[in-house]
Design an enzyme around this catalytic site. Structure first.
Site, PDB file in Angstrom:
ATOM      1  CG  HIS A   1      -6.450  -5.508   2.094  1.00 37.07           C
ATOM      2  ND1 HIS A   1      -5.831  -6.221   3.085  1.00 37.07           N
ATOM      3  CD2 HIS A   1      -7.698  -5.212   2.553  1.00 37.07           C
ATOM      4  CE1 HIS A   1      -6.650  -6.356   4.112  1.00 37.07           C
ATOM      5  NE2 HIS A   1      -7.793  -5.757   3.823  1.00 37.07           N
TER       6      HIS A   1
ATOM      7  CG  ASP B   1      -4.846 -10.284   3.845  1.00 37.58           C
ATOM      8  OD1 ASP B   1      -4.632 -11.000   2.848  1.00 37.58           O
ATOM      9  OD2 ASP B   1      -4.466  -9.096   3.910  1.00 37.58           O
TER      10      ASP B   1
ATOM     11  CG  HIS C   1      -1.958  -1.062   1.219  1.00 35.07           C
ATOM     12  ND1 HIS C   1      -2.764  -1.325   0.136  1.00 35.07           N
ATOM     13  CD2 HIS C   1      -2.299  -1.969   2.188  1.00 35.07           C
ATOM     14  CE1 HIS C   1      -3.565  -2.346   0.422  1.00 35.07           C
ATOM     15  NE2 HIS C   1      -3.304  -2.744   1.660  1.00 35.07           N
TER      16      HIS C   1
ATOM     17  CG  ASP D   1      -2.688  -8.602   1.163  1.00 35.74           C
ATOM     18  OD1 ASP D   1      -1.848  -8.832   2.042  1.00 35.74           O
ATOM     19  OD2 ASP D   1      -3.738  -7.966   1.371  1.00 35.74           O
TER      20      ASP D   1
END
Length: 310
Positions: free
Chosen positions: A161, A236, A122, A159
């Site tokens: 995200h 995750d 990120h 991931d």
């Protein structure tokens, strides 16, 4: 030999109720030890050094790095990264990025290497975001371009995200292909367009996820013909993750990771894996989820650890 990169400094003293499980890196190392990784003669443990400013400047702006080092990003309690700044946090972040740099160097030599941290996708070139201060994937990719003179690098981001920072950093770089398979209704809520983005709905289970991954990854490998793959094996996506909202099982994580690593092995493409996100206050359960990447690597036959050319 399977090189595994780890540093005890990946975990530091941390606010007890902070949502980011900083102790998971220590828990993962203990889990791998319990699984017998310390007793194997085909595993090589490597301790990394902190990433240098020279390496970081390839992926981040000088202005942002100055703010990162000096703590100016912590003008308020709620920082863009979501972390309370401290000199200890700076040091462990540099070690984490250094670990991914060592992993890519090792993978260039052996064909496969893993870092027990990393996947901070990120972070942008000029700012922190979403529990990510520095983008280790971007720094390592720039390192491969500059130092190893590679021309085609694929980032496989599994991931839950989307890797928005990575996509933004390489949005104008044809030598890098960013592939992200992630949750459609999850952070970041404003996605950055990568080279290939696949958004899946809440509740996605093992079968749906693995079918999608196979359908998407194989054409990319065939068409782009990467010389190196960076694999963000975020845990995750697991059904028990507090922030994921997918429904993969632990077995599903294992099959996902083995699939990606085996595809790279079969094509002779060096691959470096990082553990990515994973959020659970039960550190033992979380460590077991992250450990699936390492178990998948060991399950591959010895040919997986021989370098190849893309």
């Amino acid at each position: 030999m399977l090189p595994i990169v780890h540093h005890p400094g990946y975990s530091i003293d941390w606010p007890e109720r902070h949502p980011f499980p900083m102790a998971k890196f220590r828990a993962l190392r203990e889990r791998l030890s319990a699984l017998g990784f310390d007793d194997r003669d085909d595993v090589c443990w490597i301790t990394p050094a902190p990433a240098t400013s020279q390496a970081l400047l390839r992926g981040h702006t000088a202005d942002y790095l100055q703010r990162f080092y000096l703590g100016e990003i912590a003008a308020t309690r709620r920082t863009p990264s979501g972390f309370p700044w401290s000199p200890a946090l700076v040091e462990r972040t540099l070690l984490e990025v250094g670990g991914t740099l060592v992993a890519v160097d090792s993978a260039m030599q052996t064909g496969l290497a893993l870092n027990t941290a990393g996947g901070t996708h990120h972070a942008y070139a000029d700012r922190a975001s979403g529990y990510c201060l520095l983008n280790d994937l971007a720094v390592a990719t720039h390192y491969l371009l500059a130092e190893h003179r590679l021309e085609r690098i694929l980032i496989v981001d599994c991931d839950v995200h989307q890797g928005d920072g990575t996509a933004w950093i390489f949005r104008h770089e044809p030598r890098v292909f960013t592939f992200s398979i992630h949750g459609e209704a999850n952070f970041p809520f404003e996605k950055v367009r990568g080279d290939r983005d696949v958004a899946l709905p809440r509740g996605t289970d093992d079968d749906a996820y693995l079918r999608c991954l196979a359908r998407e990854l194989d054409p990319i490998l065939s068409d782009f013909r990467p010389q190196f793959v960076l694999f963000d094996a975020g845990a995750d996506v697991h059904a028990g993750d507090r922030l994921g909202h997918f429904s993969l099982s632990t077995a599903g994580l294992y099959h996902r990771d083995r699939f990606v690593l085996a595809r790279c092995r079969d094509l002779g493409i060096p691959v470096a894996g990082v553990i990515g996100g994973g959020y659970d206050r039960d550190l033992q359960a979380l460590a077991d989820r992250h450990a699936q990447l390492f178990l998948a690597a060991l399950a591959l036959n010895p040919e997986c650890c021989r370098s190849g050319k893309g």
